[in-house]
Design a protein around this motif. Structure first.
Motif, mmCIF file in Angstrom:
data_model
loop_
_atom_site.group_PDB
_atom_site.id
_atom_site.type_symbol
_atom_site.label_atom_id
_atom_site.label_comp_id
_atom_site.label_asym_id
_atom_site.label_seq_id
_atom_site.Cartn_x
_atom_site.Cartn_y
_atom_site.Cartn_z
ATOM 1 N N ARG A 1 4.536 5.517 -5.329
ATOM 2 C CA ARG A 1 4.639 5.499 -6.790
ATOM 3 C C ARG A 1 3.665 6.507 -7.399
ATOM 4 N NH1 ARG A 1 6.631 0.860 -9.581
ATOM 5 N NH2 ARG A 1 7.701 -0.604 -8.222
ATOM 6 N N THR A 2 2.482 6.607 -6.818
ATOM 7 C CA THR A 2 1.486 7.545 -7.342
ATOM 8 C C THR A 2 1.982 8.983 -7.186
ATOM 9 O OG1 THR A 2 -0.274 5.994 -6.788
ATOM 10 C CG2 THR A 2 -0.933 8.286 -7.128
ATOM 11 N N LEU A 3 2.549 9.268 -6.021
ATOM 12 C CA LEU A 3 3.057 10.623 -5.791
ATOM 13 C C LEU A 3 4.193 10.944 -6.763
ATOM 14 C CD1 LEU A 3 2.910 10.470 -1.901
ATOM 15 C CD2 LEU A 3 1.658 12.118 -3.304
ATOM 16 N N SER A 4 5.088 9.986 -6.961
ATOM 17 C CA SER A 4 6.181 10.200 -7.923
ATOM 18 C C SER A 4 5.613 10.395 -9.323
ATOM 19 C CB SER A 4 7.125 9.005 -7.978
ATOM 20 O OG SER A 4 7.702 8.763 -6.743
ATOM 21 N N MET B 1 -2.850 7.894 6.945
ATOM 22 C CA MET B 1 -3.540 6.904 6.107
ATOM 23 C C MET B 1 -3.311 5.495 6.661
ATOM 24 S SD MET B 1 -2.643 8.353 2.310
ATOM 25 C CE MET B 1 -3.714 7.226 1.417
ATOM 26 N N HIS B 2 -4.350 4.696 6.582
ATOM 27 C CA HIS B 2 -4.268 3.344 7.148
ATOM 28 C C HIS B 2 -4.801 2.297 6.188
ATOM 29 C CE1 HIS B 2 -4.165 6.021 10.694
ATOM 30 N NE2 HIS B 2 -3.215 5.169 11.046
ATOM 31 N N ASN B 3 -4.014 1.264 6.013
ATOM 32 C CA ASN B 3 -4.505 0.145 5.206
ATOM 33 C C ASN B 3 -5.274 -0.823 6.089
ATOM 34 O OD1 ASN B 3 -1.516 -0.579 6.052
ATOM 35 N ND2 ASN B 3 -2.580 -2.525 5.799
ATOM 36 N N PHE C 1 0.840 -1.211 0.000
ATOM 37 C CA PHE C 1 0.000 0.000 0.000
ATOM 38 C C PHE C 1 0.876 1.262 0.000
ATOM 39 C CE2 PHE C 1 -1.275 2.929 3.553
ATOM 40 C CZ PHE C 1 -1.979 3.837 2.764
ATOM 41 N N ALA C 2 1.849 1.310 0.906
ATOM 42 C CA ALA C 2 2.701 2.504 0.996
ATOM 43 C C ALA C 2 3.482 2.693 -0.311
ATOM 44 C CB ALA C 2 3.663 2.382 2.175
ATOM 45 N N LEU D 1 11.911 14.033 8.357
ATOM 46 C CA LEU D 1 11.025 14.723 7.411
ATOM 47 C C LEU D 1 10.663 16.137 7.865
ATOM 48 C CD1 LEU D 1 8.653 11.736 6.542
ATOM 49 C CD2 LEU D 1 10.559 12.619 5.198
ATOM 50 N N GLY D 2 10.823 16.420 9.146
ATOM 51 C CA GLY D 2 10.457 17.731 9.671
ATOM 52 C C GLY D 2 8.956 17.830 9.905
ATOM 53 N N PHE D 3 8.564 18.365 11.034
ATOM 54 C CA PHE D 3 7.119 18.573 11.299
ATOM 55 C C PHE D 3 6.671 19.897 10.704
ATOM 56 C CE2 PHE D 3 7.634 16.052 15.453
ATOM 57 C CZ PHE D 3 7.150 14.896 14.886
ATOM 58 N N PRO D 4 5.519 20.002 10.115
ATOM 59 C CA PRO D 4 4.678 18.875 9.748
ATOM 60 C C PRO D 4 5.142 18.318 8.403
ATOM 61 C CG PRO D 4 3.598 20.912 9.140
ATOM 62 C CD PRO D 4 4.903 21.297 9.775
ATOM 63 N N PHE D 5 4.999 17.005 8.245
ATOM 64 C CA PHE D 5 5.255 16.431 6.923
ATOM 65 C C PHE D 5 3.910 16.018 6.332
ATOM 66 C CE2 PHE D 5 5.957 13.225 10.177
ATOM 67 C CZ PHE D 5 5.235 12.132 9.727
ATOM 68 N N ASP D 6 3.940 15.409 5.154
ATOM 69 C CA ASP D 6 2.674 15.252 4.433
ATOM 70 C C ASP D 6 1.813 14.074 4.886
ATOM 71 O OD1 ASP D 6 2.854 17.437 2.415
ATOM 72 O OD2 ASP D 6 4.720 16.382 1.943
ATOM 73 N N ILE D 7 2.407 12.882 4.847
ATOM 74 C CA ILE D 7 1.565 11.693 5.031
ATOM 75 C C ILE D 7 2.250 10.686 5.950
ATOM 76 C CG2 ILE D 7 0.364 9.790 3.868
ATOM 77 C CD1 ILE D 7 0.501 11.444 1.269
ATOM 78 N N HIS D 8 1.483 10.142 6.869
ATOM 79 C CA HIS D 8 1.967 9.088 7.757
ATOM 80 C C HIS D 8 1.104 7.860 7.483
ATOM 81 C CE1 HIS D 8 3.291 6.915 11.206
ATOM 82 N NE2 HIS D 8 3.833 7.935 11.824
ATOM 83 N N THR D 9 1.743 6.722 7.249
ATOM 84 C CA THR D 9 0.944 5.517 6.958
ATOM 85 C C THR D 9 1.200 4.397 7.974
ATOM 86 O OG1 THR D 9 2.468 4.188 5.588
ATOM 87 C CG2 THR D 9 1.326 6.001 4.491
#
Ligand code: AMP
Ligand code: ZN
Length: 505
Positions: A61-64, A281-283, A55-56, A235-243
């Protein structure tokens, strides 16, 4: 990808914090910074764990693919994760080291390598950084020192985080009950049931294999502290996504968020930015009814077991992609078999396209495909049928991979598109799905199950001899060869639409 196609389908992701789909708006223009909770390396990962990383990977890959500069971090937990998510139980690593009579460092190295082997086998891209918890202990102590005066208190067993000192504790879990979701085994002296240890002191008279000095005595960091520190540091706060897996939505991530709020030192505390990450985000889980998933069951479902039984690991990736990441996915061998068949069909169709492409270019078919250029992002893909737009819409809609797969099949089967375009479209889509459609051949999917005494070269030779016998209309010989193979447990598959030619009987 071109701006036009990216903009045509803005990326929307389901944020567990708000329980809503939200447009992805990066904290830093043009960048995407993602942290994924990694494995605790006390044992082999089971295939459910690996679903979290597939999932991650699709997210990354989608973000890239959409043109963001991705920085993905996955941690390796080699200390601090207790056998119980509450503050009860022992350190998983310590426990396994005792059971196997090995040092914790050995255990960590062995299972980290095993995890990385699974990552490679599933064609999961390498993150920018693997952060190893034991390498960040000084930073963890600094973090704890900073939040301790306002948010923590000391007990004999360690330094505890007082969840009442941050606003909205547990909002992520949506379970703010007085008894802390009813999950915490009482630790004497805790102020609130949901309070958790951020530093665990080594009990007097004991020695742990892994322990460090700290202002609160010798001991080890708590698991939740580790992820707050490693994600914030890198990544430094705040970063974008935590999974992470959905189980983390209940305890681990609410606790990380509480620490991040404390660290970000704000009074309002409730801004998503102070949660450390904007989007959580959670799978959902891979479930298996017979209990084989559990690492405590003798033969648990790890990727190597699938391979030993003759299933290519990418069949499992396919199985994951066939379900939306937020849906539960039930594991069955039949389901895995169906995913493998689907993959075989795709590889076969790609191979057919390829040979036509070679033929039309007047070149001999090169089964290694070595000199075929893999289309890059700059390649203009003329989306004449609109299928790529559909694909982009599906993947941008909270990573709807089950909707993407039939689009690949549509392209493979569409005789109106030139081979070259088809090749480009498949290459483009596979950048996101990672099924290695251009590199692998269906023959690569054929894995001999462990323990089967057969020489694949012999099988191939016998099949070839049989083909020649049939061509020469020597049916007696052809039948004899078939029987001989059957005596070795190999079934010759005449006219197999997938071109598989043989299977183990
Ligand atoms: P762990 O090594 O236990 O920390 O787990 C590694 C990752 O796997 C975490 O993100 C978990 O949430 C996730 N996970 C655990 N079990 C499953 C499962 N059955 N299906 C999907 N993800 C899981
Ligand atoms: Zn974590």
């Amino acid at each position: 990808m071109s701006d036009a196609s990216t903009n045509a389908a803005p990326l929307k992701l389901f944020n567990s914090l708000t329980r809503q789909l939200e447009p992805f708006q990066p904290v830093h223009a043009g960048e995407a910074r993602v942290y994924s909770c990694g494995p605790t390396v006390y044992n082999y990962p089971h295939i459910g764990n690996m679903r979290a990383y597939v999932f991650a990977d699709v997210l990354g890959r989608t973000l890239s693919f959409k043109g963001y500069k991705l920085t993905h971090v996955i941690n390796i937990t080699d200390v601090g994760h207790l056998t119980d998510d509450a503050d009860a139980g022992e350190d998983k690593m310590e426990k396994m080291a005792r059971a196997e009579s090995r040092s914790i460092w050995d255990i960590a190295e062995h299972y980290k390598q095993a995890y990385w082997a699974d990552i490679r086998a599933l064609n999961i891209r390498q993150p920018a950084q693997w952060t190893v918890a034991t390498e960040y202990v000084p930073q963890m102590i600094q973090f704890a020192e900073k939040i301790a005066p306002q948010h923590c208190y000391e007990l004999d067993s360690g330094l505890y985080f007082d969840v009442s000192t941050v606003a909205d504790y547990g909002r992520l879990a949506r379970a703010q009950t007085d008894d802390g979701e009813g999950r915490i085994e009482a630790v004497k002296g805790k102020r609130n049931a949901a309070d958790f240890a951020i530093w665990r002191k080594t009990p007097a008279g004991e020695k742990r294999q892994m322990e460090w000095d700290s202002p609160w005595g010798r001991g080890a960091p708590g698991w939740h502290l580790e992820c707050s520190v490693m994600s914030g540091q890198v990544l430094g706060f705040p970063f974008d996504i935590h999974t992470g897996g959905i189980d983390h939505r209940e305890i681990h991530h609410p606790n990380e968020i509480a620490q991040n709020q404390a660290f970000c030192c704000t009074n309002g505390l409730d801004l998503p930015a102070n949660s450390g990450a904007k989007i959580w985000m959670h799978n959902n889980f891979l479930v298996e009814r017979s209990g084989k998933m559990s690492k405590s069951s003798g033969e648990f479902l790890r990727l190597q077991l699938l391979i030993d039984k003759g299933y290519h690991p990418l069949a499992y990736r396919m199985m994951c992609l066939q379900a939306h990441y937020r849906s539960e996915l039930e594991f069955s061998w039949e389901g895995l078999g169906a995913a493998l068949t689907r993959l075989k069909r795709m590889y076969k169709a790609v191979a057919v396209q390829l040979s036509k492409e070679f033929e039309s270019a007047g070149q001999p078919v090169d089964s290694t495909r070595a000199y075929l250029p893999i289309p890059t992002e700059e390649w203009e893909v003329a989306d004449e049928t609109g299928v790529l737009t559909e694909f982009l819409e599906a993947i941008s809609d909270d990573l709807n991979t089950p909707k993407c797969l039939p689009l690949i099949e549509e392209v493979l089967g569409d005789k109106m598109i030139s081979h070259k375009k088809r090749w480009h479209l498949i290459a483009t889509m596979d950048q996101v799905l990672g099924l290695d459609l251009l590199k692998l051949d269906r023959a690569d999917l054929r894995i001999r199950p462990k323990g089967v005494e057969l020489d694949e070269a012999e099988i191939e030779a016998a099949l070839l001899a049989r083909k020649e016998a049939r061509a020469a209309k020597d049916f007696a010989r052809s039948d004899a060869l078939r029987d001989e193979l059957a005596a070795h447990g190999v079934e010759a598959m005449d006219g197999d639409p997938l071109g598989w030619e043989w299977k183990l009987g």
